[in-house]
Design a protein around this motif. Structure first.
Motif, PDB file in Angstrom:
ATOM      1  N   LEU A 171      29.284 -40.707 -21.546  1.00  0.00           N
ATOM      2  CA  LEU A 171      29.702 -41.411 -20.270  1.00  0.00           C
ATOM      3  C   LEU A 171      30.641 -42.037 -20.829  1.00  0.00           C
ATOM      4  O   LEU A 171      32.052 -42.372 -19.434  1.00  0.00           O
ATOM      5  N   ASP A 172      30.640 -42.990 -21.312  1.00  0.00           N
ATOM      6  CA  ASP A 172      32.044 -44.036 -21.934  1.00  0.00           C
ATOM      7  C   ASP A 172      32.986 -43.456 -22.462  1.00  0.00           C
ATOM      8  O   ASP A 172      34.075 -44.733 -22.288  1.00  0.00           O
ATOM      9  N   ARG A 173      33.429 -42.359 -22.656  1.00  0.00           N
ATOM     10  CA  ARG A 173      34.467 -41.942 -23.037  1.00  0.00           C
ATOM     11  C   ARG A 173      34.913 -40.639 -22.281  1.00  0.00           C
ATOM     12  O   ARG A 173      34.672 -40.388 -21.504  1.00  0.00           O
ATOM     13  N   GLU A 174      36.618 -40.576 -22.196  1.00  0.00           N
ATOM     14  CA  GLU A 174      37.259 -39.197 -21.642  1.00  0.00           C
ATOM     15  C   GLU A 174      36.244 -37.673 -21.389  1.00  0.00           C
ATOM     16  O   GLU A 174      35.986 -37.991 -22.197  1.00  0.00           O
ATOM     17  N   PRO A 175      36.448 -37.469 -20.482  1.00  0.00           N
ATOM     18  CA  PRO A 175      35.507 -36.406 -20.524  1.00  0.00           C
ATOM     19  C   PRO A 175      36.376 -35.104 -21.338  1.00  0.00           C
ATOM     20  O   PRO A 175      37.540 -35.743 -21.523  1.00  0.00           O
ATOM     21  N   GLY A 176      35.164 -34.767 -21.707  1.00  0.00           N
ATOM     22  CA  GLY A 176      35.936 -33.833 -22.786  1.00  0.00           C
ATOM     23  C   GLY A 176      36.194 -34.032 -24.012  1.00  0.00           C
ATOM     24  O   GLY A 176      36.868 -33.029 -24.804  1.00  0.00           O
ATOM     25  N   SER A 177      35.991 -35.204 -24.581  1.00  0.00           N
ATOM     26  CA  SER A 177      36.774 -35.905 -25.443  1.00  0.00           C
ATOM     27  C   SER A 177      35.320 -36.197 -27.028  1.00  0.00           C
ATOM     28  O   SER A 177      35.646 -36.006 -28.111  1.00  0.00           O
ATOM     29  N   VAL A 178      33.972 -36.140 -26.790  1.00  0.00           N
ATOM     30  CA  VAL A 178      32.864 -36.157 -28.225  1.00  0.00           C
ATOM     31  C   VAL A 178      32.215 -34.957 -27.943  1.00  0.00           C
ATOM     32  O   VAL A 178      32.105 -34.011 -27.348  1.00  0.00           O
ATOM     33  N   THR A 179      32.429 -34.853 -28.848  1.00  0.00           N
ATOM     34  CA  THR A 179      31.171 -32.986 -29.875  1.00  0.00           C
ATOM     35  C   THR A 179      30.271 -33.775 -30.615  1.00  0.00           C
ATOM     36  O   THR A 179      30.247 -34.673 -30.913  1.00  0.00           O
ATOM     37  N   LEU A 180      29.402 -33.463 -29.929  1.00  0.00           N
ATOM     38  CA  LEU A 180      27.752 -33.448 -30.481  1.00  0.00           C
ATOM     39  C   LEU A 180      27.614 -32.622 -31.380  1.00  0.00           C
ATOM     40  O   LEU A 180      27.543 -31.142 -31.836  1.00  0.00           O
ATOM     41  N   VAL A 181      27.233 -33.887 -32.276  1.00  0.00           N
ATOM     42  CA  VAL A 181      27.122 -32.387 -34.019  1.00  0.00           C
ATOM     43  C   VAL A 181      24.947 -32.854 -34.273  1.00  0.00           C
ATOM     44  O   VAL A 181      25.111 -33.871 -35.022  1.00  0.00           O
ATOM     45  N   PRO A 182      24.214 -31.900 -33.912  1.00  0.00           N
ATOM     46  CA  PRO A 182      22.820 -32.287 -33.799  1.00  0.00           C
ATOM     47  C   PRO A 182      23.046 -31.338 -35.393  1.00  0.00           C
ATOM     48  O   PRO A 182      22.765 -30.213 -35.133  1.00  0.00           O
TER      49      PRO A 182
END
Ligand code: BDR
Ligand code: CA
Length: 311
Positions: free
Chosen positions: A114-125
């Motif tokens: 939520l703190d970063r630009e929408p569409g910028s974070v990729t989750l790598v589980p």
């Protein structure tokens, strides 16, 4: 050479191959590692968190490290047999651990997205999906805010923990069903792909030649991992699963994918935890895809180059 960096959050349970995934993320200039979160899986939450913090200390990772779920949502945990009692085989890390972020991993996942630009974070589980499922339930807005989810888990062909189920998905199948069930882009980097990333004697020799502290530890870790695979699975060269997911984020041309809806079996007696990929009638709108083919040579070049950049 300048690169457009991809921002990732690595959710992990180190874990020998998790450690290599963290090293790849820390050593490749195309990755901005925003956060590291831990989940019980290969070993207890306490052990995998200590391993993650020491690895971060060794690698000079400045991203926050937070610990998360100590057990699956519904099931009783069963630790992995191939990562040993410590979670890192016979390897002892002497580096000081980085401080633990005071937030629960679920909150760090939510804050990071939520703190970063929408569409910028990729989750790598690359462990059981307990933290990611809990984060979705606590803050559903992350579903449309992430760029994508690239996870190591599942298999559309043969399993490892059972004939058809892979360890991460079988450990917390309800969490996996939640993650695969949401309408966000998910790439399943499962066993079908990761069994192509084998730590052969040639690969180990090339890593040994790098001769950085990180590379020396990887040689020890993969030696321990290979011994466990020989003992438990009768395989000579072990598959190094988790860095494959990070590699796909760095360079998607390394991996061929196929779109398919994926269902997680939750009630089968012989098939619990199976990830059922439906390859009939491919729908271009389908938000899930499975990894099929790895460019093995370029994959190991990527890993070895990252190790050479690390302390
Ligand atoms: C997965 O299970 C774990 O033991 C590994 O770290 C990897 O994430 C492979 O099935
Ligand atoms: Ca793992």
């Amino acid at each position: 050479m300048s690169h457009v960096k991809r921002t990732i959050l690595l959710d992990c349970d180190p874990g020998l191959d998790d450690a290599v995934a963290l090293m790849l993320a820390a050593g490749d200039p195309r990755i901005e590692l925003a956060a590291v979160t831990t989940v019980a899986g290969n070993q207890t939450l306490e052990k995998v968190t200590d391993n993650a913090r020491r690895l971060a200390g060794l690698l000079g990772v400045s991203a926050p490290v937070a610990s998360g779920c100590a057990r699956p949502l519904v099931r009783t945990p069963a630790w992995s047999t191939v990562h040993g009692d410590s979670g890192l085989g016979g390897v002892t890390l002497t580096a000081d651990p980085v401080p633990l972020d005071p937030r629960h991993a679920v909150d760090l996942i939510i804050d990071t997205v939520l703190d970063r630009e929408p569409g910028s974070v990729t989750l790598v589980p690359v462990g059981p999906l307990s933290n990611i499922a809990m984060a979705i339930r606590k803050e559903p807005r992350i579903i449309e805010r992430v760029r994508e989810v690239v996870l190591m888990g599942g298999a559309y062909h043969a399993g490892n923990r059972t004939a058809v189920a892979e360890f991460n998905v079988l450990t917390d199948p309800e969490a996996a069903a939640i993650v695969f069930g949401e309408p966000w882009p998910v790439t399943m980097v499962g066993l079908d792909l990761t069994w192509q990333a084998l730590a052969t004697p040639d690969v180990l020799a090339r890593i040994a030649a790098v001769d950085t502290a990180a590379a020396r530890i990887v040689v020890d870790m993969l030696g321990s991992y290979a011994a466990a695979y020989r003992a438990h699975r009768f395989l000579d060269a072990p598959p190094v699963h988790d860095p494959c997911a990070v590699a796909y984020v760095i360079d998607p041309t390394l991996i061929t994918t196929r779109r398919a809806p994926i269902a997680v079996e939750l009630t089968g007696t012989a098939t619990l935890g199976m990830t059922v990929a439906d390859f009939r009638d491919p729908d271009p709108q389908c938000s899930t895809q499975v990894a099929v083919d790895l460019d093995v040579g370029r994959f190991w070049e990527l890993v070895i180059a990252a190790l050479a950049r690390l302390p």
